[in-house]
Design a protein around this motif. Structure first.
Motif, PDB file in Angstrom:
ATOM      1  N   GLN A  16       0.831  -1.188   0.000  1.00 57.97           N
ATOM      2  CA  GLN A  16       0.000   0.000   0.000  1.00 57.97           C
ATOM      3  C   GLN A  16       0.874   1.249   0.000  1.00 57.97           C
ATOM      4  O   GLN A  16       1.909   1.302   0.662  1.00 57.97           O
ATOM      5  N   PRO A  17       0.469   2.270  -0.765  1.00 54.19           N
ATOM      6  CA  PRO A  17       1.262   3.498  -0.803  1.00 54.19           C
ATOM      7  C   PRO A  17       1.432   4.090   0.592  1.00 54.19           C
ATOM      8  O   PRO A  17       0.511   4.099   1.393  1.00 54.19           O
ATOM      9  N   GLN A  18       2.629   4.583   0.873  1.00 53.81           N
ATOM     10  CA  GLN A  18       2.949   5.180   2.157  1.00 53.81           C
ATOM     11  C   GLN A  18       3.589   6.542   1.924  1.00 53.81           C
ATOM     12  O   GLN A  18       4.031   6.864   0.829  1.00 53.81           O
ATOM     13  N   LYS A  19       3.661   7.339   2.973  1.00 55.02           N
ATOM     14  CA  LYS A  19       4.318   8.635   2.868  1.00 55.02           C
ATOM     15  C   LYS A  19       5.830   8.505   2.973  1.00 55.02           C
ATOM     16  O   LYS A  19       6.555   9.436   2.672  1.00 55.02           O
ATOM     17  N   LYS A  20       6.306   7.349   3.431  1.00 52.99           N
ATOM     18  CA  LYS A  20       7.740   7.099   3.515  1.00 52.99           C
ATOM     19  C   LYS A  20       8.051   5.824   2.754  1.00 52.99           C
ATOM     20  O   LYS A  20       7.447   4.781   3.000  1.00 52.99           O
ATOM     21  N   ASN A  21       8.977   5.894   1.800  1.00 55.73           N
ATOM     22  CA  ASN A  21       9.314   4.772   0.936  1.00 55.73           C
ATOM     23  C   ASN A  21      10.786   4.448   1.098  1.00 55.73           C
ATOM     24  O   ASN A  21      11.626   5.346   1.049  1.00 55.73           O
ATOM     25  N   CYS A  22      11.101   3.167   1.295  1.00 58.45           N
ATOM     26  CA  CYS A  22      12.442   2.801   1.740  1.00 58.45           C
ATOM     27  C   CYS A  22      13.037   1.636   0.967  1.00 58.45           C
ATOM     28  O   CYS A  22      12.324   0.763   0.474  1.00 58.45           O
ATOM     29  N   TYR A  23      14.360   1.649   0.906  1.00 57.14           N
ATOM     30  CA  TYR A  23      15.150   0.498   0.503  1.00 57.14           C
ATOM     31  C   TYR A  23      15.787  -0.086   1.754  1.00 57.14           C
ATOM     32  O   TYR A  23      16.308   0.654   2.594  1.00 57.14           O
ATOM     33  N   THR A  24      15.782  -1.400   1.874  1.00 55.91           N
ATOM     34  CA  THR A  24      16.503  -2.078   2.945  1.00 55.91           C
ATOM     35  C   THR A  24      17.547  -2.992   2.314  1.00 55.91           C
ATOM     36  O   THR A  24      17.213  -3.836   1.483  1.00 55.91           O
ATOM     37  N   ILE A  25      18.807  -2.801   2.695  1.00 57.78           N
ATOM     38  CA  ILE A  25      19.922  -3.550   2.124  1.00 57.78           C
ATOM     39  C   ILE A  25      20.596  -4.340   3.241  1.00 57.78           C
ATOM     40  O   ILE A  25      20.958  -3.781   4.281  1.00 57.78           O
ATOM     41  N   ASP A  26      20.758  -5.641   3.055  1.00 57.71           N
ATOM     42  CA  ASP A  26      21.454  -6.471   4.035  1.00 57.71           C
ATOM     43  C   ASP A  26      22.950  -6.172   4.009  1.00 57.71           C
ATOM     44  O   ASP A  26      23.571  -6.133   2.941  1.00 57.71           O
ATOM     45  N   VAL A  27      23.517  -5.961   5.189  1.00 57.92           N
ATOM     46  CA  VAL A  27      24.957  -5.728   5.337  1.00 57.92           C
ATOM     47  C   VAL A  27      25.416  -6.445   6.602  1.00 57.92           C
ATOM     48  O   VAL A  27      24.600  -6.905   7.404  1.00 57.92           O
ATOM     49  N   ASP A  28      26.715  -6.540   6.796  1.00 56.97           N
ATOM     50  CA  ASP A  28      27.250  -7.150   8.009  1.00 56.97           C
ATOM     51  C   ASP A  28      27.126  -6.170   9.170  1.00 56.97           C
ATOM     52  O   ASP A  28      27.570  -5.020   9.074  1.00 56.97           O
ATOM     53  N   GLY A  29      26.516  -6.618  10.262  1.00 53.46           N
ATOM     54  CA  GLY A  29      26.379  -5.766  11.431  1.00 53.46           C
ATOM     55  C   GLY A  29      27.723  -5.293  11.950  1.00 53.46           C
ATOM     56  O   GLY A  29      28.676  -6.069  12.039  1.00 53.46           O
ATOM     57  N   GLY A  30      27.827  -4.010  12.270  1.00 49.81           N
ATOM     58  CA  GLY A  30      29.070  -3.443  12.760  1.00 49.81           C
ATOM     59  C   GLY A  30      30.048  -3.039  11.679  1.00 49.81           C
ATOM     60  O   GLY A  30      31.125  -2.520  11.986  1.00 49.81           O
ATOM     61  N   SER A  31      29.702  -3.261  10.407  1.00 47.00           N
ATOM     62  CA  SER A  31      30.607  -2.896   9.318  1.00 47.00           C
ATOM     63  C   SER A  31      30.488  -1.411   8.995  1.00 47.00           C
ATOM     64  O   SER A  31      29.506  -0.754   9.335  1.00 47.00           O
ATOM     65  N   LYS A  32      31.504  -0.887   8.331  1.00 42.89           N
ATOM     66  CA  LYS A  32      31.498   0.516   7.919  1.00 42.89           C
ATOM     67  C   LYS A  32      31.191   0.573   6.431  1.00 42.89           C
ATOM     68  O   LYS A  32      31.791  -0.156   5.633  1.00 42.89           O
ATOM     69  N   ILE A  33      30.250   1.428   6.052  1.00 47.62           N
ATOM     70  CA  ILE A  33      29.829   1.491   4.661  1.00 47.62           C
ATOM     71  C   ILE A  33      29.752   2.937   4.182  1.00 47.62           C
ATOM     72  O   ILE A  33      29.661   3.877   4.978  1.00 47.62           O
ATOM     73  N   LEU A  34      29.812   3.080   2.878  1.00 49.83           N
ATOM     74  CA  LEU A  34      29.562   4.350   2.202  1.00 49.83           C
ATOM     75  C   LEU A  34      28.220   4.220   1.492  1.00 49.83           C
ATOM     76  O   LEU A  34      27.984   3.244   0.776  1.00 49.83           O
ATOM     77  N   VAL A  35      27.336   5.179   1.711  1.00 49.63           N
ATOM     78  CA  VAL A  35      26.025   5.205   1.059  1.00 49.63           C
ATOM     79  C   VAL A  35      25.941   6.479   0.231  1.00 49.63           C
ATOM     80  O   VAL A  35      26.207   7.572   0.735  1.00 49.63           O
ATOM     81  N   ARG A  36      25.575   6.332  -1.046  1.00 45.92           N
ATOM     82  CA  ARG A  36      25.459   7.499  -1.926  1.00 45.92           C
ATOM     83  C   ARG A  36      24.113   7.460  -2.639  1.00 45.92           C
ATOM     84  O   ARG A  36      23.731   6.435  -3.211  1.00 45.92           O
ATOM     85  N   THR A  37      23.400   8.564  -2.601  1.00 47.48           N
ATOM     86  CA  THR A  37      22.123   8.695  -3.299  1.00 47.48           C
ATOM     87  C   THR A  37      22.218   9.843  -4.296  1.00 47.48           C
ATOM     88  O   THR A  37      22.921  10.826  -4.061  1.00 47.48           O
ATOM     89  N   SER A  38      21.498   9.716  -5.409  1.00 43.23           N
ATOM     90  CA  SER A  38      21.512  10.755  -6.435  1.00 43.23           C
ATOM     91  C   SER A  38      20.095  11.053  -6.892  1.00 43.23           C
ATOM     92  O   SER A  38      19.246  10.149  -6.962  1.00 43.23           O
ATOM     93  N   PHE A  39      19.863  12.330  -7.216  1.00 43.04           N
ATOM     94  CA  PHE A  39      18.535  12.789  -7.607  1.00 43.04           C
ATOM     95  C   PHE A  39      18.668  13.754  -8.785  1.00 43.04           C
ATOM     96  O   PHE A  39      19.386  14.750  -8.701  1.00 43.04           O
ATOM     97  N   TYR A  40      17.989  13.433  -9.873  1.00 47.89           N
ATOM     98  CA  TYR A  40      17.961  14.321 -11.039  1.00 47.89           C
ATOM     99  C   TYR A  40      16.525  14.368 -11.537  1.00 47.89           C
ATOM    100  O   TYR A  40      16.002  13.386 -12.064  1.00 47.89           O
ATOM    101  N   TYR A  41      15.880  15.510 -11.352  1.00 53.72           N
ATOM    102  CA  TYR A  41      14.463  15.622 -11.692  1.00 53.72           C
ATOM    103  C   TYR A  41      14.246  15.523 -13.200  1.00 53.72           C
ATOM    104  O   TYR A  41      13.510  14.654 -13.683  1.00 53.72           O
ATOM    105  N   GLY A  42      14.857  16.411 -13.965  1.00 54.68           N
ATOM    106  CA  GLY A  42      14.772  16.335 -15.418  1.00 54.68           C
ATOM    107  C   GLY A  42      13.359  16.377 -15.972  1.00 54.68           C
ATOM    108  O   GLY A  42      13.121  15.937 -17.099  1.00 54.68           O
ATOM    109  N   ASP A  43      12.405  16.868 -15.169  1.00 60.01           N
ATOM    110  CA  ASP A  43      11.000  16.943 -15.590  1.00 60.01           C
ATOM    111  C   ASP A  43      10.493  15.586 -16.082  1.00 60.01           C
ATOM    112  O   ASP A  43       9.792  15.486 -17.090  1.00 60.01           O
TER     113      ASP A  43
END
Length: 340
Positions: A16-43
């Motif tokens: 069902q549509p929600q006001k908050k939409n998420c990705y969940t990615i499995d990773v090793d607990g306690g690990s250090k990660i880099l997360v990068r997101t990008s947004f380009y509207y472009g109409d």
């Protein structure tokens, strides 16, 4: 860049549509990660109505994304480095205004060594403000030249020099980059130094721009990298210190030839009005140089994340199209949400 694309089934949940939409990615607990997101509207929706919405990291507010119809060709990008609290991490986009539909173009996850960027509390995320290197062209350095796929942008727009700017090639056959934050060898092919008129005083300095910071003071993490570009003669010495505004914050820095010196600055605050400057010491016969630097804020203290099972119970989103990749991490590309 040789990153391979895969399907998106492992990352997508619909419901069902929600006001908050998420990705969940499995990773090793306690690990250090880099997360990068990008947004380009472009109409993309042909409405000429770029939305504003919130970006969340493991349930914590990360940034407010203000898209535009006049954004640069690469759009907006947000990057964070942090230690994961559980065995999954989540990135969410949340609606904050009526009829303003969030979207995301790409999501990338990269694994880092636990020893990297370790001079901040493990419950704080480092949010990238600037990462630049001295280059002879306008091409960023990233994977495969950086195995962690950090993006090192050309430094010409991020370094201000009192007497001018000079990009000098490194004549060392190779550079040993075994320092704490593991910079790629590619960022040491060149260095930025200063120039001054013949016979002029040795007063030239390098100022590292902080304009990417906010006007309000916030905790920061700065790491700088130095490697001598030539084998110096017995009567030559390159020595300098870092200053924050008018205060010295480092011992004399003497760049080694064929290897790297790294200087970091943590546990302090700064704003876009703060000056980070490299100034020669009194006994130096050569001007300061710098190969690369990174500037982060560390204002976000991450709250404990619910377990992955809990996230899967309540994180639901509806995506028109999502494409994922794998390589040195995970990338999710081109998601447009509807009915939030």
């Amino acid at each position: 860049n040789s990153i391979q694309w895969v399907g998106d089934d492992a990352y997508i949940k619909t419901g069902q549509p929600q006001k908050k939409n998420c990705y969940t990615i499995d990773v090793d607990g306690g690990s250090k990660i880099l997360v990068r997101t990008s947004f380009y509207y472009g109409d993309y929706d042909s409405l000429s109505s770029p939305p504003t919405f919130d970006l969340l990291l493991d349930g914590n507010h990360w940034a407010t994304v203000n898209t535009s119809t006049t954004e640069a060709v690469y759009g907006l990008s947000y990057e964070a480095i942090y230690t994961v609290k559980s065995n999954a991490t989540s990135v969410c986009i949340a609606q904050t205004l009526p009829n303003q539909l969030p979207f995301i173009n790409s999501l990338e996850i990269r694994s880092l060594l636990s020893s990297m960027y370790s001079h901040v509390d493990s419950d704080r995320a480092l949010l990238l403000a600037t990462r630049v290197t001295a280059t002879a062209n306008d091409t960023p350095i990233r994977y495969p030249n950086d195995v962690y796929d950090r993006i090192w942008n050309p430094a010409l727009g991020s370094l201000s020099l009192h007497f001018g700017l000079n990009v000098t090639s490194n004549n060392a056959g190779s550079v040993d980059v075994k320092v704490e934050d593991s910079p790629p060898e590619a960022v040491f092919q060149n260095a930025v130094t200063t120039t001054t008129p013949t016979g002029g005083p040795l007063q030239a300095y390098i100022m590292l721009y902080s304009s990417s910071l906010s006007l309000t003071e916030a905790p920061i993490y700065v790491t700088t990298y130095f490697s001598e570009v030539a084998r110096l003669g017995s009567n030559q010495k390159r020595s300098f210190q870092m200053y924050v505004n008018s205060n010295p914050v480092s011992n004399p820095i003497v760049p080694p030839y064929g290897s790297v010196a790294e200087f970091y600055l943590a546990n302090t605050t700064a704003s876009s009005n703060t000056n980070f400057t490299l100034k020669p010491t009194a006994d130096s016969t050569l001007f300061p140089l710098i190969n690369a630097f990174e500037l982060y804020t560390s204002a976000i203290r991450l709250l404990l994340e619910p377990t992955p099972k809990t996230w899967r119970d309540y994180l639901r989103y509806k995506a028109d199209s999502v494409h994922c990749s794998s390589g040195p991490g995970t990338r999710v590309n081109h998601q447009h949400t509807r009915g939030i």
